[in-house]
Design a protein around this motif. Structure first.
Motif, short mmCIF file in Angstrom:
data_model
loop_
_atom_site.label_atom_id
_atom_site.label_comp_id
_atom_site.label_asym_id
_atom_site.label_seq_id
_atom_site.Cartn_x
_atom_site.Cartn_y
_atom_site.Cartn_z
N UNK A 107 -88.37 -22.62 47.83
CA UNK A 107 -87.52 -22.70 49.02
C UNK A 107 -86.14 -23.21 48.63
N UNK A 108 -85.10 -22.42 48.88
CA UNK A 108 -83.77 -22.86 48.46
C UNK A 108 -83.20 -23.95 49.36
N UNK A 109 -82.47 -24.86 48.78
CA UNK A 109 -81.75 -25.84 49.59
C UNK A 109 -80.53 -25.14 50.21
N UNK A 110 -79.92 -25.80 51.17
CA UNK A 110 -78.72 -25.23 51.79
C UNK A 110 -77.62 -25.03 50.74
N UNK A 111 -77.56 -25.95 49.79
CA UNK A 111 -76.54 -25.87 48.74
C UNK A 111 -76.78 -24.64 47.83
N UNK A 112 -78.04 -24.39 47.51
CA UNK A 112 -78.37 -23.22 46.68
C UNK A 112 -78.02 -21.94 47.42
N UNK A 113 -78.36 -21.88 48.70
CA UNK A 113 -78.01 -20.69 49.50
C UNK A 113 -76.49 -20.51 49.55
#
Ligand SMILES: C[S@@+](CC[C@H](N)C(=O)[O-])C[C@H]1O[C@@H](n2cnc3c(N)ncnc32)[C@H](O)[C@@H]1O
Length: 272
Positions: free
Chosen positions: A159-165
């Motif tokens: 599950x990607x973090x908001x930062x990764x997205x």
């Protein structure tokens, strides 16, 4: 779509190139998340036979199209929307000497082919860049009844973090849209494919080992020399790699295959 001279992009062009167009410019041949491994898996699921009509949508530099024509004796129509990719694809097809690959311009969201025109439709790392529902509807439409559609795209393995997205979907590939294997399966199921199967694995396209496996030592050295020799390429590669190293552990690929159902005598839809 950025209009770029395929052989001599200016420094400003290089800065604005999509990551995958940049990969093509520096000579990369395999430009999808799972590398050659995932193409092997896709072709194993395709059930290709000599003489079949195959559409490769978003063909990039035509590496898979050439392989399909050469190994399986299929007639391949390789289409892409980007003039830079089309120029590279045409040059590679000419250099390959394979006479059964035709290269043409087309938009996956509005394909100018008749319904049921192809035995197999292959897509590698394209659907996620466009309106996915339109694209999926189109690739299913042009596939024959009883034919197969195969798509190979990004997934998030964690599950990607908001930062990764933000980094990947906002900076590296603005507008890209993908989620999980289940999400891709649901899209194709809704478009009418049956007998859906999938394989998945880690992102390897830009890892050192993946690059070596996909390109071979000769092309890897040639690409490295090309990048090292030009400041605009070095700057672009540094920008890209600094971001990719952060998102890489979250990324993976899915290859999915489904059959376009045939209408049986009772009018019900069945898979071939
Ligand atoms: C990540 S690259 C993949 C290239 C190739 N399929 C491969 O696996 O090496 C994405 C490709 O999709 C093409 N593309 C993007 N939008 C498209 C569209 N609307 N219709 C057709 N091709 C498109 C790009 O030009 C590019 O060649």
């Amino acid at each position: 779509m950025l209009q770029v001279n395929s052989d001599h992009p200016t420094d400003a062009d290089v800065d604005r190139l999509d990551p995958y167009a940049f990969m093509a410019v520096i000579g990369k041949r395999v430009i999808h998340p799972g590398g050659r491994r995932s193409t092997r898996e896709m072709l194993a699921l395709a059930g290709l036979e000599p003489g079949q009509r195959v559409l490769d949508v978003g063909c990039g530099v035509a590496t898979t199209a050439i392989e399909v024509a050469r190994r399986f004796g299929c007639h391949v129509t390789a289409v892409d929307i980007d003039p830079l990719m089309l120029a590279r694809a045409s040059a590679n097809v000419r250099a390959s000497g394979v006479g059964t690959v035709a290269v043409a311009k087309a938009d996956i969201q509005a394909l100018e082919f008749a319904d049921d025109a192809f035995d197999r439709v292959l897509i590698e790392a394209v659907t996620m860049f466009v309106d996915r529902r339109l694209a999926v509807r189109e690739v299913v439409r042009v596939c024959k009844l009883g034919g197969r559609v195969l798509d190979h795209e990004f997934i998030y393995r964690r599950t990607p973090t908001a930062e990764i997205r933000r980094i990947f979907e906002g900076e590296v590939c603005p507008g890209i849209r993908f989620d999980t294997v289940a999400d891709w399966l649901a899209l194709y199921q809704a478009a009418g494919l049956s007998s859906l199967q999938q394989t998945s694995g880690p992102f390897s396209m830009m890892t050192p080992l993946g690059m070596l496996r996909d390109e071979g030592i000769g092309n890897l050295v040639a690409m490295t020399v090309r990048v090292a020799a030009r400041r605009a390429y070095r700057r672009k590669m540094a920008w890209l790699m600094s971001r990719m190293l952060r998102v890489l552990p979250f990324l993976g690929y899915v290859v999915l295959v489904g059959t376009k159902p045939t209408a049986d005598s009772s009018g019900r839809l069945t898979s071939a």
